[in-house]
Every structure is written in C-alpha cells, then in structure tokens.
Design an enzyme around this catalytic site. Structure first.
Site, PDB file in Angstrom:
ATOM      1  CD  GLU A  46      30.764  -2.345  -2.165  1.00  0.00           C
ATOM      2  OE1 GLU A  46      29.783  -2.854  -2.916  1.00  0.00           O
ATOM      3  OE2 GLU A  46      32.068  -2.249  -2.672  1.00  0.00           O
ATOM      4  CG  HIS A  78       8.526  18.336 -10.068  1.00  0.00           C
ATOM      5  ND1 HIS A  78       7.535  19.411  -9.989  1.00  0.00           N
ATOM      6  CD2 HIS A  78       9.539  19.089 -10.321  1.00  0.00           C
ATOM      7  CE1 HIS A  78       7.839  20.697 -10.428  1.00  0.00           C
ATOM      8  NE2 HIS A  78       9.341  20.292 -10.431  1.00  0.00           N
ATOM      9  CE  LYS A  83      32.025  -9.647  -6.129  1.00  0.00           C
ATOM     10  NZ  LYS A  83      33.565  -9.333  -6.427  1.00  0.00           N
TER      11      LYS A  83
HETATM   12  O1  PA5 Z   1      34.182  -1.865  -4.304  1.00  0.00           O
HETATM   13  C1  PA5 Z   1      34.429  -3.170  -4.515  1.00  0.00           C
HETATM   14  O2  PA5 Z   1      35.167  -3.787  -4.182  1.00  0.00           O
HETATM   15  C2  PA5 Z   1      33.229  -3.915  -5.305  1.00  0.00           C
HETATM   16  O3  PA5 Z   1      31.949  -3.165  -5.683  1.00  0.00           O
HETATM   17  C3  PA5 Z   1      33.712  -4.478  -6.622  1.00  0.00           C
HETATM   18  O4  PA5 Z   1      34.366  -3.360  -7.369  1.00  0.00           O
HETATM   19  C4  PA5 Z   1      32.866  -5.176  -7.349  1.00  0.00           C
HETATM   20  O5  PA5 Z   1      32.261  -6.110  -6.604  1.00  0.00           O
HETATM   21  C5  PA5 Z   1      33.753  -5.904  -8.615  1.00  0.00           C
HETATM   22  O6  PA5 Z   1      34.580  -6.807  -8.301  1.00  0.00           O
HETATM   23  P1  PA5 Z   1      35.808  -6.998  -9.136  1.00  0.00           P
HETATM   24  O7  PA5 Z   1      36.626  -5.951  -9.402  1.00  0.00           O
HETATM   25  O8  PA5 Z   1      36.934  -8.002  -8.558  1.00  0.00           O
HETATM   26  O9  PA5 Z   1      35.317  -7.739 -10.373  1.00  0.00           O
END
Ligand code: PA5
Length: 475
Positions: free
Chosen positions: A302, A331, A445
């Site tokens: 990410e 394996h 989202k």
């Molecule tokens: O790293 C990130 O920002 C995302 O993976 C969020 O943690 C994830 O989408 C969850 O978002 P939130 O904490 O707003 O529910």
C-alpha cells in the site's frame, strides 16, 4: 522486561545480505559498484525521512510513537487489567491497518494455541481479530463467544469503513437485545475528533476511546493504541515492544549504509526493483512470525504501489509482496523461487534461539534414512532447512537475504516492526512518492458505498450498474 545494555546488544536484529552480492551470486548479484552508485539516493532518502519525522501533516507521526505515549501506555495497562477481570473474550473489529498489526503481534508473542489453553494458562481473555465481512465467519464467531461477556475493540480511524461499521452494527444490536449497555462492552480506537465512531460515542453518552492521531496512518499504527491495547489485553509487554522500536530507531540514525540496517535493506530492495525484481517474498522460519508477512505485505504494497510521484510525474512503482512460511512453503513455492523467472527477492526471517527446542528422540535404528534425525532437535532441523534453502537459492543465482532475530520476544518484534516501517519510508522517499496515501484503496471503498446505497454516491452507482456484468463475456 528489564534489559541491560548487554542483553539489548544480544537481542539486536541484524541483516545478512551476503546472498545479494555478486561475490556469491556472480552476475546475478549486486556489485559494490552498484551499491555505491545508489549511496547518494539512499542518503537523500534518509535525509528526507529525518527532516520530516513526526510531521502529522505528512503522516509521519509514527516515527515518534516509541517515545510519546507514556500516559497512553499507563491508561492502556489499567484498562487491560479491567478487561481481563471482566471479560471472557476480546474481539478486534477492524480491517487493514486496524487489524493486521493486532493479529501479527498476538501470533508472534502468544502461545500458538492460546485460545485453546485453559483460562488458568492464558494471560487474558480469548482473543479474536475479525478482519473480514465473510457472513459465515461472523455467524461462527457468534457461535463461540457470549457477546455479553465479550469486549469489542472497534478500530477504525475513519469510522467510515463499511466492513468495520457493519460488524459494529451487528454487535451493538446483539448487545442491545441482550439488555447490555453498549458502552460497557465496547472500546473505540479512532480519530480524535472526526468520524462516525466519535459521533456514536457521543450518542451513547461517551464510550471509552483511544485516539489514533492524525499523523499516523493505519498501516503504520501498530505501535499506537491500535496495536497496544489488544496486545496488552493478552499479556504482551507493550513497554518492551516500544523499547525495541526505539532501539531500532537508534540503530538507524546514520545515513551510512553500513551502519543503518533499514536503509541498507531499502537500498537493496530498490536496486532489485529497478532491475525488474517485481516480487518480494517474505519467508519467516517461525510460525510465531507467520503473520508478520501479512502485516508487512500491506505496509510494503500500500505504501509503494503508486502511479504518481510527489512532483506529479506519472510512474508505476512498487513490488508485489508474497507471503511464504518456512519450512512449509519449501514444499510448495520454493521450486518456483529456485527455477522460475528471475523476478524475486526472497527475504528470510531467521530465529537464533526458539523458545522451545523440542528434541527428536532416537528411533527406527534399522532405517538410517530416518534414524539420522534422532538426537537432534526440531530447532536444529528448522534452522538447517532455513540455511539449506538460502544456500539452494544462492546456488541458483537468486537474490536472497536474511533478517536475523536472536529470539522472538517483545523487544525483537518491536525492532522488526520499526525496521520495516523505516525501510518502507526510505524506499518511498527513493521513489519520491507519497508513501502514506492509498487512493487505490479509497476507490474500492467508495464503490462499495455506491453499491450499497450510501447517500452521495448515486452517480457512481449508475456507472457501476453499467459496468458489469456484461453477458457477452460470461461463459
Ligand atoms: O493502511 C490503511 O490506511 C488502510 O489499510 C486502513 O487501515 C483500512 O482501510 C481501514 O481503515 P479505517 O481504519 O479508517 O477503518
């Protein structure tokens, strides 16, 4: 955990990059010349990260987490004590950065069959992290917990994530129906002022809440209350975790590659990525560390998977993280790593001393092919297999390196987490990208909001209706 300076040094994690070098890999390896040619870039990435430490506006608040949470830690420890007294189970409701860290720390530092242990042998209530909206999983969780005796930690920075909020709606409804005051059984971890959990807390007359500060993004939040509360509840020494992170921070002060393990690791990965190594395998030789790979996969993917630089130039960078487990995946996947395309870097997480040795008894004396194992330990076996796999990859000219953890404990895990966070920050700076945003995640989202009829997303809903499925392409 009390640690003398000597003990800290003994627990220091190290990076062994022997098998990345041309000395051992021939023309498939990285030469001293190539490494030197990237030193300037590494230095400027290091300077960028240092100059912006703690800046909330750049989402770099995470760099200060090992230092600025004394009060919060004290509060978390008190709350964890109360939770242990009052509840039979503790459930994290969250996803992505709000769930991967808690799962990882729990698996790394607790008994591998923690929930199956009798209460007297567990340091806390049963523990679950619900990071999906699979309807079967939710239903079956409810089959094994009593909601009235469960503490639900709802973790969401935005309070707008469909998965987490759907889970909250289900749980709060059940609590209401069971005649329980919701406030008694939930704890929120969320933004200080914004978001739906803040509103819900107000409506309920004030829910116990921890703050995920503005400058800390989900995937960099494990050392904040996001990770610290769940960890404390199951008896993890959160102070030692933070000390480990601070220790790694200290080890990474220098801009000299030979003195900064995270900068070295970022530079090796950067060189490999620039050379087309688009896949990064993380392969811990430890079941305790298996979910470090999941946590790292999010952090690396990410953060680095971006299509534009900070100065708005188009780019398509990033490396696909692959999760593997030693020895299990020897394996399964190692055949591909050894003989498939030259498109990977394999990073091993190796353990110097496992908390159990587990002797292998003598036996089958008339069958030498089996008898040779007797008298060794399972620790020796797993370590030999780790070494053997690194050797085989090296012989096949495959880039691989090892992060050595002398032991798996709070102090070394804290080091490891901070190491990977710094490595990611440096690599992002090398690519001059926004390491801390995730527009690709946001797009999905929003499409979910549109599909499920959230007000304000009508246009996208129409567009989605047109897009799929197209019967011409269904076979
Ligand atoms: O790293 C990130 O920002 C995302 O993976 C969020 O943690 C994830 O989408 C969850 O978002 P939130 O904490 O707003 O529910």
């Amino acid at each position: 955990m009390k640690l003398t300076e000597e003990r800290r040094k003994a627990l220091r994690i190290t990076v062994d990059y022997t098998n990345m070098t041309d000395k051992y890999l021939g023309d498939k390896g990285i030469s001293e010349k190539t490494l030197s040619a990237n030193k300037k870039l590494a230095k400027s990435a290091h300077a960028y990260v240092n100059a912006n430490r703690g800046k909330d506006e750049l989402f770099m608040g995470w760099t200060e987490l090992p230092y600025n949470q004394n009060e919060i830690v004290a509060d978390i420890l008190e709350t964890a004590k109360l939770i242990r007294k009052k509840f039979d189970a503790f459930v994290v409701l969250g996803i992505g950065g709000s769930a991967l860290g808690p799962s990882m720390a729990f698996t790394a530092l607790c008994h591998l069959h923690y929930n199956d242990l009798p209460k007297s042998k567990r340091k806390g209530p049963k523990f679950y992290v619900e990071d999906n909206v699979d309807p079967v999983r939710m239903k079956e969780l409810l089959d094994v917990i009593d909601v009235t005796k469960t503490c639900f930690n709802v973790i969401s920075k935005s309070g707008a994530t469909s998965e987490t909020m759907a889970q909250y709606l289900i749980i709060s409804d059940l609590l209401k129906k069971a005649g329980v005051n919701i406030r008694e059984n939930v704890i929120f971890t969320t933004d200080a002022k914004r978001g739906n959990l803040v509103k819900i807390s107000k409506e309920l007359g004030g829910v116990k809440s921890y703050v995920l500060s503005d400058g800390v993004g989900g995937r960099f939040s494990e050392l904040s209350p996001v990770g610290l509360l769940p960890a404390a509840v199951v008896g993890i020494d959160i102070k030692a975790l933070l000390k480990g992170a601070a220790y790694m921070d200290k080890l990474c002060k220098s801009s000299d590659l030979a003195k900064n393990p995270a900068l070295l690791s970022a530079t090796l990965q950067y060189i490999a990525m620039e050379d087309g190594k688009n896949i990064g395998v993380l392969m811990p030789y430890s079941d305790n560390l298996r979910y470090v790979s999941d946590w790292y996969a999010q952090l690396w993917a990410e953060s680095l998977g971006k299509n534009v630089t900070l100065d708005k130039k188009p780019c398509h960078v990033g490396q696909t993280p692959v999760k593997a487990l030693g020895v299990t995946d020897q394996h399964s996947q190692v055949q591909l790593y050894t003989e498939g395309p030259y498109d990977k870097v394999v990073t091993f997480l190796s353990v110097g001393s496992y908390k159990e040795k587990t002797p292998i008894p003598h036996g089958c004396e008339n069958i030498p092919d089996v008898a040779f194992l007797g008298g060794h330990t399972m620790e020796e076996l797993i370590q030999a297999e780790n070494k053997a796999t690194a050797y085989a990859l090296t012989k096949a000219g495959r880039l691989n390196y090892t992060i050595n953890l002398p032991e798996v404990n709070e102090f070394t895990l804290g080091q490891l987490l901070f190491f990977f966070e710094l490595q990611t920050a440096y690599a992002g700076a090398m690519y001059n990208i926004d390491t801390y945003n995730q527009p690709g995640v946001e797009a999905g989202k929003k499409a979910t909001f549109a599909l499920l009829g959230k007000p304000g997303y009508e246009l996208q809903r129409n567009d989605l209706a047109k897009a799929s499925p197209d019967p011409d392409y269904i076979v």
